[in-house]
Write a protein that holds these residues in place. Structure first.
Motif, PDB file in Angstrom:
ATOM      1  N   GLN A   1       8.017  -1.260   5.775  1.00 43.58           N
ATOM      2  CA  GLN A   1       8.108   0.022   5.005  1.00 43.58           C
ATOM      3  C   GLN A   1       9.408  -0.421   4.060  1.00 43.58           C
ATOM      4  N   VAL A   2       9.091  -0.150   2.535  1.00 41.52           N
ATOM      5  CA  VAL A   2      10.171  -0.230   1.704  1.00 41.52           C
ATOM      6  C   VAL A   2      10.097   0.972   0.756  1.00 41.52           C
ATOM      7  N   THR A   3      11.151   1.696   0.760  1.00 43.38           N
ATOM      8  CA  THR A   3      11.190   2.905   0.388  1.00 43.38           C
ATOM      9  C   THR A   3      12.519   3.070  -0.918  1.00 43.38           C
TER      10      THR A   3
ATOM     11  N   ASP B   1       7.859   1.074  -6.656  1.00 46.97           N
ATOM     12  CA  ASP B   1       7.782   0.003  -5.601  1.00 46.97           C
ATOM     13  C   ASP B   1       7.536   0.286  -4.102  1.00 46.97           C
ATOM     14  N   THR B   2       7.872   1.699  -3.968  1.00 46.73           N
ATOM     15  CA  THR B   2       7.640   2.368  -2.428  1.00 46.73           C
ATOM     16  C   THR B   2       6.304   2.057  -2.007  1.00 46.73           C
ATOM     17  N   ALA B   3       6.453   1.625  -0.835  1.00 48.14           N
ATOM     18  CA  ALA B   3       5.044   1.199  -0.238  1.00 48.14           C
ATOM     19  C   ALA B   3       5.394   0.719   1.124  1.00 48.14           C
ATOM     20  N   VAL B   4       4.278   0.283   2.002  1.00 44.44           N
ATOM     21  CA  VAL B   4       4.347  -0.548   3.147  1.00 44.44           C
ATOM     22  C   VAL B   4       3.809  -1.851   2.520  1.00 44.44           C
TER      23      VAL B   4
ATOM     24  N   GLN C   1       0.928  -1.268   0.011  1.00 41.65           N
ATOM     25  CA  GLN C   1       0.081  -0.146  -0.060  1.00 41.65           C
ATOM     26  C   GLN C   1       0.757   1.110  -0.139  1.00 41.65           C
ATOM     27  N   ALA C   2       0.698   2.132  -0.994  1.00 39.53           N
ATOM     28  CA  ALA C   2       1.460   3.297  -1.226  1.00 39.53           C
ATOM     29  C   ALA C   2       0.389   4.234  -0.549  1.00 39.53           C
TER      30      ALA C   2
END
Length: 118
Positions: free
Chosen positions: A113-115, A90-93, A39-40
């Motif tokens: 979290q992926v940033t 692709d940044t999102a939880v 989820q972004a």
């Protein structure tokens, strides 16, 4: 009840890689499939990948095919998401979810979290 705990998120540059892990506990014997969702900010939670627990069959959303790989370790009750060639989009939880056989992911982890920086 099934408890899920994700780990492995972080900050990475575009083109880099990360591996997410999801540890499952509780009443996992009824697990039909495990999935990864994300989820972004300002967006709906979306499906990323899933793996059928018994057969090992995998399924991916088109945007990650060829870049992400979902896998599992039955003995450790772990699910992994290897992410390569990461993009800023692709940044999102990222959330791990469990489907106990009715087609609905009723159990969720807290998210990681992926940033991805450009």
């Amino acid at each position: 009840q099934v408890q899920l705990v994700e780990s492995g998120g972080g900050l990475v540059q575009a083109g880099g890689s990360l591996r997410l892990s999801c540890a499952a506990s509780g009443r996992t014997t009824r697990t039909y499939a495990m999935g990864w969702f994300r989820q972004a900010p300002g967006r709906e939670r979306e499906f990323v990948a899933r793996i059928i627990w018994s057969a090992g069959i995998t399924d991916y959303t088109d945007s990650v095919k060829g870049r992400f790989t979902i896998s599992k370790d039955n003995a450790k009750k772990m699910v992994y998401l290897q992410m390569s060639s990461l993009k800023p989009e692709d940044t999102a939880v990222y959330y791990c979810g469990a489907d106990l056989g009715d087609g609905k992911y009723r159990y969720w982890g807290q998210g990681t979290q992926v940033t991805v920086s450009s």
